[in-house]
Write a protein that holds these residues in place. Structure first.
Motif, short mmCIF file in Angstrom:
data_model
loop_
_atom_site.label_atom_id
_atom_site.label_comp_id
_atom_site.label_asym_id
_atom_site.label_seq_id
_atom_site.Cartn_x
_atom_site.Cartn_y
_atom_site.Cartn_z
N UNK A 1 26.54 30.73 43.71
CA UNK A 1 26.85 31.77 44.69
C UNK A 1 27.93 31.22 45.60
N UNK A 2 29.14 31.77 45.49
CA UNK A 2 30.28 31.29 46.26
C UNK A 2 31.00 32.48 46.88
N UNK A 3 31.72 32.26 47.99
CA UNK A 3 32.59 33.32 48.51
C UNK A 3 33.64 33.65 47.45
N UNK A 4 34.10 34.84 47.27
CA UNK A 4 33.83 36.02 48.10
C UNK A 4 32.60 36.83 47.66
N UNK B 1 29.57 36.07 48.13
CA UNK B 1 28.52 35.90 49.14
C UNK B 1 28.73 36.88 50.30
N UNK B 2 27.68 37.58 50.66
CA UNK B 2 27.72 38.49 51.80
C UNK B 2 27.83 37.67 53.09
N UNK B 3 28.74 38.06 53.96
CA UNK B 3 28.89 37.33 55.23
C UNK B 3 27.69 37.57 56.14
N UNK B 4 27.05 38.73 56.00
CA UNK B 4 25.91 39.05 56.86
C UNK B 4 24.65 38.28 56.45
N UNK B 5 24.39 38.23 55.15
CA UNK B 5 23.14 37.61 54.68
C UNK B 5 23.33 36.19 54.15
N UNK B 6 24.58 35.80 53.87
CA UNK B 6 24.89 34.49 53.26
C UNK B 6 24.20 34.34 51.90
N UNK B 7 24.07 35.46 51.18
CA UNK B 7 23.45 35.48 49.86
C UNK B 7 24.34 36.26 48.91
N UNK C 1 21.92 22.46 46.66
CA UNK C 1 23.09 21.66 46.30
C UNK C 1 23.32 21.84 44.81
N UNK C 2 24.43 22.47 44.47
CA UNK C 2 24.72 22.78 43.07
C UNK C 2 24.99 21.52 42.26
N UNK C 3 24.36 21.46 41.13
CA UNK C 3 24.63 20.40 40.16
C UNK C 3 24.63 21.01 38.77
N UNK C 4 25.34 22.13 38.65
CA UNK C 4 25.39 22.85 37.38
C UNK C 4 26.16 22.05 36.35
N UNK C 5 25.66 22.02 35.10
CA UNK C 5 26.42 21.37 34.04
C UNK C 5 27.66 22.20 33.69
N UNK C 6 28.61 21.62 33.01
CA UNK C 6 29.84 22.33 32.67
C UNK C 6 29.61 23.48 31.71
N UNK C 7 28.61 23.35 30.82
CA UNK C 7 28.29 24.45 29.92
C UNK C 7 27.13 25.24 30.52
N UNK C 8 27.08 26.53 30.19
CA UNK C 8 26.05 27.43 30.68
C UNK C 8 26.04 27.51 32.20
N UNK C 9 27.22 27.50 32.81
CA UNK C 9 27.36 27.66 34.25
C UNK C 9 28.21 28.90 34.55
N UNK C 10 27.80 29.67 35.54
CA UNK C 10 28.45 30.92 35.84
C UNK C 10 28.57 31.10 37.35
N UNK C 11 29.32 32.12 37.78
CA UNK C 11 29.52 32.38 39.20
C UNK C 11 29.21 33.85 39.44
N UNK C 12 28.44 34.16 40.49
CA UNK C 12 28.20 35.55 40.88
C UNK C 12 29.51 36.16 41.32
N UNK C 13 29.71 37.44 41.00
CA UNK C 13 30.91 38.15 41.48
C UNK C 13 30.52 39.44 42.13
#
Length: 97
Positions: free
Chosen positions: A38-41, A43-49, A85-97
């Motif tokens: 979960x990364x900006x943009x 992430x909601x600025x109000x909820x930080x989620x 604290x993210x420690x995602x492996x390089x494979x099977x890693x994704x980002x919320x949009x």
């Protein structure tokens, strides 16, 4: 933060993707654990989620997802845990949009 999910189901459209920018969907498999950041943009600025992170999902709640770049590639997953604290492996890693 990151969230680990176990992929429960996915549509056959994921495996049929041939476009270079969305070809990553061919590697998704039922039963695999994926790590989603979960990364900006997203992430909601109000909820930080991030929307869809399963914040209130516990136990066996089924959550739905859809792949960016291939809206026909979609499925379900279950939340395993959230990592501050993210420690995602390089494979099977994704980002919320």
């Amino acid at each position: 933060y990151c969230v680990e999910f176990r992929t429960e189901s996915l549509s056959h459209h994921c495996a049929q993707e041939t476009r270079p920018y969305a070809r990553w969907t061919r590697y998704l498999r039922e039963g695999h654990t994926v790590c989603v950041a979960c990364q900006p943009p997203a992430m909601s600025t109000a909820t930080r989620r991030c929307s869809g992170d399963g914040h209130n999902a516990h136990g066996d709640k089924i959550l739905h997802w859809e792949a960016i770049g291939n809206s026909q590639c979609q499925g379900t997953w279950k939340k395993i845990r959230q990592l501050e604290h993210c420690s995602c492996p390089l494979v099977h890693s994704f980002i919320f949009t």
